[in-house]
Write a protein that holds these residues in place. Structure first.
Motif, PDB file in Angstrom:
ATOM      1  N   LEU B  63       1.921   5.470   5.311  1.00 19.37           N
ATOM      2  CA  LEU B  63       0.801   5.902   6.156  1.00 19.37           C
ATOM      3  C   LEU B  63      -0.199   6.686   5.315  1.00 19.37           C
ATOM      4  N   ASP B  64      -1.489   6.374   5.445  1.00 20.07           N
ATOM      5  CA  ASP B  64      -2.494   7.239   4.838  1.00 20.07           C
ATOM      6  C   ASP B  64      -2.899   8.307   5.853  1.00 20.07           C
ATOM      7  N   ALA B  66      -5.545   8.729   7.668  1.00 18.86           N
ATOM      8  CA  ALA B  66      -6.109   8.198   8.922  1.00 18.86           C
ATOM      9  C   ALA B  66      -4.996   7.741   9.862  1.00 18.86           C
ATOM     10  N   ALA B  67      -4.030   6.993   9.318  1.00 18.21           N
ATOM     11  CA  ALA B  67      -2.926   6.505  10.150  1.00 18.21           C
ATOM     12  C   ALA B  67      -2.069   7.675  10.643  1.00 18.21           C
ATOM     13  N   LEU B  70      -3.541   9.199  13.640  1.00 16.98           N
ATOM     14  CA  LEU B  70      -3.282   8.371  14.814  1.00 16.98           C
ATOM     15  C   LEU B  70      -1.868   8.618  15.345  1.00 16.98           C
ATOM     16  N   GLY B 138      -8.262   9.154  15.549  1.00 19.01           N
ATOM     17  CA  GLY B 138      -7.393   8.179  14.897  1.00 19.01           C
ATOM     18  C   GLY B 138      -7.788   6.752  15.209  1.00 19.01           C
ATOM     19  N   ASN B 142      -9.439   4.371  12.016  1.00 21.43           N
ATOM     20  CA  ASN B 142      -8.573   3.307  11.514  1.00 21.43           C
ATOM     21  C   ASN B 142      -9.200   1.943  11.778  1.00 21.43           C
ATOM     22  N   ASP B 143      -8.858   1.017  10.910  1.00 21.76           N
ATOM     23  CA  ASP B 143      -9.379  -0.326  11.024  1.00 21.76           C
ATOM     24  C   ASP B 143      -8.420  -1.142  11.890  1.00 21.76           C
ATOM     25  N   ILE B 144      -8.701  -1.209  13.188  1.00 26.56           N
ATOM     26  CA  ILE B 144      -7.799  -1.928  14.089  1.00 26.56           C
ATOM     27  C   ILE B 144      -8.470  -3.227  14.538  1.00 26.56           C
ATOM     28  N   THR B 226       1.992   2.740  16.177  1.00 26.51           N
ATOM     29  CA  THR B 226       0.895   2.784  15.206  1.00 26.51           C
ATOM     30  C   THR B 226       1.037   1.676  14.176  1.00 26.51           C
ATOM     31  N   LEU B 230      -1.764  -1.182  13.672  1.00 29.47           N
ATOM     32  CA  LEU B 230      -2.454  -1.344  12.389  1.00 29.47           C
ATOM     33  C   LEU B 230      -1.963  -2.567  11.621  1.00 29.47           C
TER      34      LEU B 230
END
Lengths: 282, 273
Positions: B63-64, B66-67, B70, B138, B142-144, B226, B230
């Motif tokens: 996880l970075d 950002a994650a 979330l 979050g 994040n790129d979702i 999560t 993701l």
């Protein structure tokens, strides 16, 4: 005062009396700690669970940082994760104390009539209770950490002795700090707000969640200008042997310095407060 | 419909009275709101401090930052809602010690329903706000790859994770009938669970996976959903696709919770009054 009510004469005799009285208070705190066995067991289970969780996330963080993070390698961070939990039953980061309750229900008035200083008397009792907690919570957690968690303590007796001294200083310092929280009750009846604030801030700045060395610079400076890192970060670093030699001595010196400052503040508050105190009912 | 409204009226009346009583000590109430806000912010700050200190963009346990935000948002939001609605069942040991639990037996309602509906902790609302804001941030950073399924899944997960934590509270309360004085033992699961929920379960050691991955399915409340949202890989024991099964964790938790509660009730002999 002596038991026969006559004022004691001579400095030596006064000191002996002081030590005997406070020794008894310490022992009574110790015995009180010994009576709550089930609670101690519950605390141990909670500390062990958090120890496992902390050890997992922090070792993963050190791995992700390439083997070293904020001055901690794998072995040092494991020691940190387990020792902070081991000390949590003894170093008071919750801000609660018996004295705060006695302030609220008015029994402080009786304490003030006794011929012992309220600050030193209540601190002696708190320290007794807190040091007892090392037996059912601190020591088993160190053993658990060593058996299953990869915890290693230094074998150098001088370093270990300094670590134990640092732990005792941290326990006394936390009791004196919690006394300040309770003593604010001389002015305000309800000290719960301050207690909750102490709980939130002290844990964070003492390094309960992550070592303060991971803080960004401004937060690190802020943390070291408070008496909170000496409560947890310092004893853990000295006991684990992460900080050695003169640096370790300097840290213990810092603890002694804060001890003197916080004691002095508490003494001043006691003197000013006993004139302010209003006890309701009677 | 009218029946439902009528059935809920007593609960609404109780709740309204609890809210009024908590708000009547204005100073204390504001203080409670402020302190739970501060606790929430400090816990978010811990996540930030830890992830900030690591320069590796891969982050911790896959996880970075950002994650991780979330995960924190999902965990904190659902735990805090559960805490507000049923968290007060942890006062059970006090009723047990003082013998006042017996009063509840005199009323023609199930004991658990009475305990749950006897209180609502409005002060948790600021903590819920911290969780909701973290979740919002979050979701934005994040790129979702959003599809209707993702939206539905997210909404469902907030509900079922709340239910999971509520179930944990109830299970812990059931065990209190046996422990009484050792309530800290269940705190290991309840508050340890809250802490565990905000972590990447991929870093856990085996005993933790057994405890918080399966027995008390905390990993299913925030981390695994999560990972699913993701499209991450997860870990060997908890692979990414398991995240889609997150809602089932609530069913399992409640089965255990009701069993624990029933066993506790059967064990209880009364306060002797």
């Amino acid at each position: 005062m002596r038991h026969d009510g006559q004022p004691a004469s001579g400095t030596v005799e006064l000191t002996v009396t002081w030590l005997r009285v406070h020794g008894r208070l310490f022992a009574s705190g110790w015995r009180r700690g010994a009576t709550y066995r089930a609670a101690a067991l519950g605390g141990l289970v909670a500390n062990a669970t958090f120890g496992l969780l902390k050890a997992s996330i922090l070792t993963a963080a050190v791995r992700a940082a390439g083997g070293e993070l904020g001055g901690y390698d794998q072995a040092a961070i494991l020691a940190y994760a387990w020792l902070t939990q081991a000390l949590l039953g003894s170093v008071n980061l919750f801000g609660r104390s018996d004295l705060a309750d006695r302030m609220k229900d008015g029994s402080i008035a009786i304490d003030l009539l006794r011929p012992v200083d309220v600050q030193t008397a209540s601190t002696a009792q708190e320290v007794g209770r807190a040091l007892f907690s090392l037996l059912p919570r601190g020591v088993p957690l160190v053993v658990l950490g060593a058996l299953f968690g990869g915890l290693r303590l230094p074998t150098d007796p001088a370093q270990l002795a300094l670590g134990v001294i640092s732990v005792v200083l941290a326990v006394v310092l936390s009791s004196l700090l919690v006394y300040l929280v309770a003593a604010s009750g001389f002015w305000t009846v309800e000290t719960r707000g301050l207690q909750v604030f102490y709980m939130i801030v002290s844990g964070f700045l003492a390094g309960l969640f992550v070592p303060v060395t991971l803080f960004p610079d401004w937060l690190l400076t802020l943390a070291w200008s408070t008496p909170f890192p000496p409560l947890l970060q310092v004893p853990v670093d000295v006991l684990s042997g992460r900080v050695t030699g003169t640096a370790a001595l300097a840290l213990v010196g810092l603890q002694v310095g804060w001890l003197a400052v916080i004691y002095a503040i508490g003494a001043l508050m006691t003197r000013a407060g006993r004139r302010r105190l209003e006890v309701q009912g009677g | 419909m009218a029946d439902v409204a009528a059935a809920w009226r007593p609960y609404r009346a109780v709740l309204a009275s609890r809210v009024r009583s908590q708000a009547s000590y204005r100073g204390g109430f504001v203080l409670d709101l402020a302190s739970s806000l501060l606790v929430g912010l400090v816990e978010l700050a811990e996540v930030w401090v830890l992830y900030r200190a690591i320069s590796d963009p891969g982050g911790i346990g896959g996880l970075d930052l950002a994650a991780a935000v979330l995960v924190f948002g999902l965990a904190d939001l659902s735990f805090s809602i559960a805490d507000m609605l049923v968290g007060h069942v942890d006062t059970l040991p006090r009723y047990l010690r003082s013998g006042t639990l017996d009063v509840f037996y005199l009323r023609p309602q199930p004991l658990l329903a009475q305990l749950v509906t006897s209180e609502i902790s409005v002060r948790r609302i600021t903590r819920i706000a911290v969780g909701a804001v973290a979740l919002g941030i979050g979701l934005v950073i994040n790129d979702i790859a959003w599809t209707p399924l993702h939206v539905l899944f997210l909404a469902l997960v907030v509900l079922t994770s709340t239910a999971t934590f509520a179930g944990v509270f109830v299970a812990a309360a059931g065990v209190q009938f046996f422990l009484v004085d050792a309530s800290e033992m269940t705190n290991a699961i309840v508050y340890g669970g809250r802490y565990a929920a905000s972590q990447p379960a991929s870093v856990w050691s085996k005993p933790l996976v057994a405890l918080f991955g399966f027995a008390v399915p905390i990993a299913f409340t925030a981390y695994l959903p999560t990972v699913a949202l993701l499209g991450l890989r997860g870990s060997a024991w908890l692979p990414g696709w398991v995240g889609w099964l997150a809602p089932l964790a609530a069913v399992w938790t409640w089965a255990v919770a009701l069993l624990a509660w029933r066993t506790g009730i059967r064990h209880y002999q009364g306060g002797g009054g």
